[in-house]
Design a protein around this motif. Sequence first.
Motif, PDB file in Angstrom:
ATOM      1  N   LEU A 185      36.479  37.478  45.874  1.00 42.57           N
ATOM      2  CA  LEU A 185      37.340  37.811  44.730  1.00 42.57           C
ATOM      3  C   LEU A 185      36.796  38.993  43.952  1.00 42.57           C
ATOM      4  CD1 LEU A 185      38.759  35.197  45.544  1.00 42.57           C
ATOM      5  CD2 LEU A 185      39.016  34.675  43.118  1.00 42.57           C
ATOM      6  N   ALA A 186      35.488  39.188  43.974  1.00 39.50           N
ATOM      7  CA  ALA A 186      34.926  40.388  43.358  1.00 39.50           C
ATOM      8  C   ALA A 186      35.425  41.636  44.076  1.00 39.50           C
ATOM      9  CB  ALA A 186      33.406  40.319  43.375  1.00 39.50           C
ATOM     10  N   ARG A 187      35.614  41.535  45.383  1.00 36.49           N
ATOM     11  CA  ARG A 187      36.124  42.681  46.146  1.00 36.49           C
ATOM     12  C   ARG A 187      37.575  43.000  45.771  1.00 36.49           C
ATOM     13  NH1 ARG A 187      34.892  41.959  52.405  1.00 36.49           N
ATOM     14  NH2 ARG A 187      35.545  44.152  52.369  1.00 36.49           N
ATOM     15  N   LEU A 188      38.275  42.032  45.196  1.00 34.86           N
ATOM     16  CA  LEU A 188      39.648  42.254  44.736  1.00 34.86           C
ATOM     17  C   LEU A 188      39.691  42.640  43.262  1.00 34.86           C
ATOM     18  CD1 LEU A 188      41.443  39.212  46.460  1.00 34.86           C
ATOM     19  CD2 LEU A 188      41.237  41.567  47.286  1.00 34.86           C
ATOM     20  N   ASP A 189      38.517  42.892  42.669  1.00 31.91           N
ATOM     21  CA  ASP A 189      38.396  43.248  41.245  1.00 31.91           C
ATOM     22  C   ASP A 189      38.863  42.126  40.328  1.00 31.91           C
ATOM     23  OD1 ASP A 189      37.354  45.806  41.823  1.00 31.91           O
ATOM     24  OD2 ASP A 189      39.377  46.577  42.170  1.00 31.91           O
ATOM     25  N   LEU A 190      38.741  40.887  40.785  1.00 33.35           N
ATOM     26  CA  LEU A 190      39.059  39.721  39.968  1.00 33.35           C
ATOM     27  C   LEU A 190      37.751  39.201  39.381  1.00 33.35           C
ATOM     28  CD1 LEU A 190      41.671  38.044  42.346  1.00 33.35           C
ATOM     29  CD2 LEU A 190      42.137  39.339  40.249  1.00 33.35           C
ATOM     30  N   ALA A 191      37.225  39.983  38.445  1.00 31.40           N
ATOM     31  CA  ALA A 191      35.859  39.754  37.968  1.00 31.40           C
ATOM     32  C   ALA A 191      35.704  38.408  37.277  1.00 31.40           C
ATOM     33  CB  ALA A 191      35.446  40.880  37.029  1.00 31.40           C
ATOM     34  N   GLU A 192      36.664  38.013  36.446  1.00 28.92           N
ATOM     35  CA  GLU A 192      36.511  36.763  35.695  1.00 28.92           C
ATOM     36  C   GLU A 192      36.583  35.561  36.631  1.00 28.92           C
ATOM     37  OE1 GLU A 192      38.215  34.568  31.654  1.00 28.92           O
ATOM     38  OE2 GLU A 192      39.182  36.394  32.413  1.00 28.92           O
ATOM     39  N   ALA A 193      37.542  35.582  37.551  1.00 27.22           N
ATOM     40  CA  ALA A 193      37.636  34.486  38.518  1.00 27.22           C
ATOM     41  C   ALA A 193      36.380  34.430  39.383  1.00 27.22           C
ATOM     42  CB  ALA A 193      38.875  34.657  39.389  1.00 27.22           C
ATOM     43  N   SER A 194      35.895  35.587  39.800  1.00 27.69           N
ATOM     44  CA  SER A 194      34.674  35.634  40.593  1.00 27.69           C
ATOM     45  C   SER A 194      33.499  35.049  39.822  1.00 27.69           C
ATOM     46  CB  SER A 194      34.369  37.079  40.993  1.00 27.69           C
ATOM     47  OG  SER A 194      33.133  37.166  41.663  1.00 27.69           O
ATOM     48  N   SER A 195      33.414  35.335  38.542  1.00 27.52           N
ATOM     49  CA  SER A 195      32.318  34.823  37.718  1.00 27.52           C
ATOM     50  C   SER A 195      32.364  33.303  37.617  1.00 27.52           C
ATOM     51  CB  SER A 195      32.384  35.449  36.324  1.00 27.52           C
ATOM     52  OG  SER A 195      31.378  34.925  35.482  1.00 27.52           O
ATOM     53  N   ILE A 196      33.567  32.741  37.482  1.00 29.55           N
ATOM     54  CA  ILE A 196      33.687  31.283  37.400  1.00 29.55           C
ATOM     55  C   ILE A 196      33.306  30.640  38.730  1.00 29.55           C
ATOM     56  CG2 ILE A 196      35.289  29.354  37.041  1.00 29.55           C
ATOM     57  CD1 ILE A 196      36.869  31.241  35.154  1.00 29.55           C
ATOM     58  N   LEU A 197      33.757  31.228  39.821  1.00 26.54           N
ATOM     59  CA  LEU A 197      33.387  30.708  41.136  1.00 26.54           C
ATOM     60  C   LEU A 197      31.878  30.763  41.347  1.00 26.54           C
ATOM     61  CD1 LEU A 197      36.292  32.308  43.152  1.00 26.54           C
ATOM     62  CD2 LEU A 197      35.746  29.858  43.192  1.00 26.54           C
ATOM     63  N   ARG A 198      31.249  31.839  40.880  1.00 29.95           N
ATOM     64  CA  ARG A 198      29.794  31.946  41.003  1.00 29.95           C
ATOM     65  C   ARG A 198      29.113  30.867  40.153  1.00 29.95           C
ATOM     66  NH1 ARG A 198      28.929  35.520  44.694  1.00 29.95           N
ATOM     67  NH2 ARG A 198      29.725  37.286  43.538  1.00 29.95           N
ATOM     68  N   GLU A 199      29.648  30.614  38.983  1.00 30.70           N
ATOM     69  CA  GLU A 199      29.114  29.543  38.142  1.00 30.70           C
ATOM     70  C   GLU A 199      29.243  28.198  38.859  1.00 30.70           C
ATOM     71  OE1 GLU A 199      30.081  27.371  33.843  1.00 30.70           O
ATOM     72  OE2 GLU A 199      31.167  29.182  34.431  1.00 30.70           O
ATOM     73  N   GLN A 200      30.401  27.957  39.474  1.00 30.72           N
ATOM     74  CA  GLN A 200      30.587  26.712  40.220  1.00 30.72           C
ATOM     75  C   GLN A 200      29.591  26.609  41.374  1.00 30.72           C
ATOM     76  OE1 GLN A 200      34.782  27.040  41.244  1.00 30.72           O
ATOM     77  NE2 GLN A 200      35.326  25.542  39.675  1.00 30.72           N
ATOM     78  N   ALA A 201      29.370  27.731  42.075  1.00 34.60           N
ATOM     79  CA  ALA A 201      28.418  27.725  43.179  1.00 34.60           C
ATOM     80  C   ALA A 201      27.022  27.337  42.696  1.00 34.60           C
ATOM     81  CB  ALA A 201      28.385  29.092  43.849  1.00 34.60           C
ATOM     82  N   ARG A 202      26.616  27.893  41.558  1.00 36.08           N
ATOM     83  CA  ARG A 202      25.293  27.563  41.023  1.00 36.08           C
ATOM     84  C   ARG A 202      25.210  26.099  40.604  1.00 36.08           C
ATOM     85  NH1 ARG A 202      25.918  32.710  38.503  1.00 36.08           N
ATOM     86  NH2 ARG A 202      26.513  31.691  36.553  1.00 36.08           N
ATOM     87  N   LEU A 203      26.272  25.593  39.986  1.00 37.38           N
ATOM     88  CA  LEU A 203      26.271  24.200  39.536  1.00 37.38           C
ATOM     89  C   LEU A 203      26.226  23.234  40.716  1.00 37.38           C
ATOM     90  CD1 LEU A 203      28.877  24.460  36.644  1.00 37.38           C
ATOM     91  CD2 LEU A 203      26.444  23.915  36.392  1.00 37.38           C
ATOM     92  N   VAL A 204      27.028  23.518  41.738  1.00 39.57           N
ATOM     93  CA  VAL A 204      27.020  22.644  42.911  1.00 39.57           C
ATOM     94  C   VAL A 204      25.686  22.752  43.643  1.00 39.57           C
ATOM     95  CG1 VAL A 204      28.088  22.191  45.158  1.00 39.57           C
ATOM     96  CG2 VAL A 204      29.533  22.664  43.164  1.00 39.57           C
ATOM     97  N   GLY A 205      25.202  23.977  43.860  1.00 41.13           N
ATOM     98  CA  GLY A 205      23.928  24.145  44.547  1.00 41.13           C
ATOM     99  C   GLY A 205      22.773  23.476  43.822  1.00 41.13           C
ATOM    100  N   ALA A 206      22.841  23.463  42.486  1.00 40.61           N
ATOM    101  CA  ALA A 206      21.766  22.864  41.694  1.00 40.61           C
ATOM    102  C   ALA A 206      21.740  21.345  41.799  1.00 40.61           C
ATOM    103  CB  ALA A 206      21.906  23.277  40.227  1.00 40.61           C
ATOM    104  N   LEU A 207      22.754  20.746  42.421  1.00 36.43           N
ATOM    105  CA  LEU A 207      22.752  19.294  42.614  1.00 36.43           C
ATOM    106  C   LEU A 207      21.823  18.869  43.752  1.00 36.43           C
ATOM    107  CD1 LEU A 207      26.606  18.596  42.421  1.00 36.43           C
ATOM    108  CD2 LEU A 207      24.924  18.271  40.590  1.00 36.43           C
ATOM    109  N   GLN A 208      21.444  19.806  44.619  1.00 32.28           N
ATOM    110  CA  GLN A 208      20.718  19.440  45.840  1.00 32.28           C
ATOM    111  C   GLN A 208      19.372  18.779  45.533  1.00 32.28           C
ATOM    112  OE1 GLN A 208      21.981  19.755  48.982  1.00 32.28           O
ATOM    113  NE2 GLN A 208      20.188  18.745  49.815  1.00 32.28           N
TER     114      GLN A 208
END
Length: 306
Positions: free
Chosen positions: A252-275
Amino acid sequence: MHIPYVGSGPYCYSNSFAMLMGEHAPPTAVIETLTGGPFGMQLLAGKLPFFDPYGWDPSEGFDNVLSSLGWTSTVTSGGEAADALARLREAVAKGPVWVGPVEMGHLHHQPGMTGPIGADHYVVVLAVDDDTVLMHDPQGFPYATLPLADFMTAWAKETVAYGDPYTLRTDFARLGEVGEVEALRAGLATATSWLHLRDDVPVPPGTLGNGEAAEALAVVWAAGPDEGLRGHLEHFAIRVGARRLDDAATCLARLDLAEASSILREQARLVGALQYPAVKRDDDAVAAGLRELAPTYDRLRAVLSS
């Protein structure tokens, strides 16, 4: 600076598609994003968590992948085992064949697999003789061999909850040259529609989606999950969930959807931090992470709808 994840992980159908597309294959991040898999969370029957959308399974996203990338294929499924084997033999005589879902527990070339575990998987079959199947298994086993009888049992997928038995795809054809960004633009609306808790797909009674799923799973985890649920989260769901979210953020960053990309990155960090807390059985920390994750789905949906 963000560094996208590159490494191993349970990306079996995306890797299998990439193998069949050969030199024209996009990155698996593009394939995974176009399936719609990163856009949501579900708690099947109120019990089994996946960091993928409510009502979604991998087969729901395959047509969007192919059409967005400018590819076609022929899919067949069902019938009796003998007929399916005849289809497979005919297809593989022309070239590699994309096969799945299969029951991973019957793939006895994988260490520890001694019987059904209810896990879906996808492989690329290269050859079939009287007794043996030769395949590229994207779980990490190139040129793996398996007794034909075991393969047919896996392919019957009696213990996999979705899809038809004996499904295969052949005749992969590229209709035209479609760039990765162009493909992402073409398929994004369909992929992200899964965030809206679609009502046109069947789900088991009690299934929850997105924030409700995360909150409900937090309650289960705070009370102490059973061993099967622990294993599912720490061996599979977290790994694939965090990776596909990171991949979607990159796309989504490649589509210049910066805010959506930022939220997805936040979700990735939150999910990954559960490990780590999942493995160390810090149930309160897992529950807290899930509660922090819960409101991000509404935020992402609002941004993508604006």
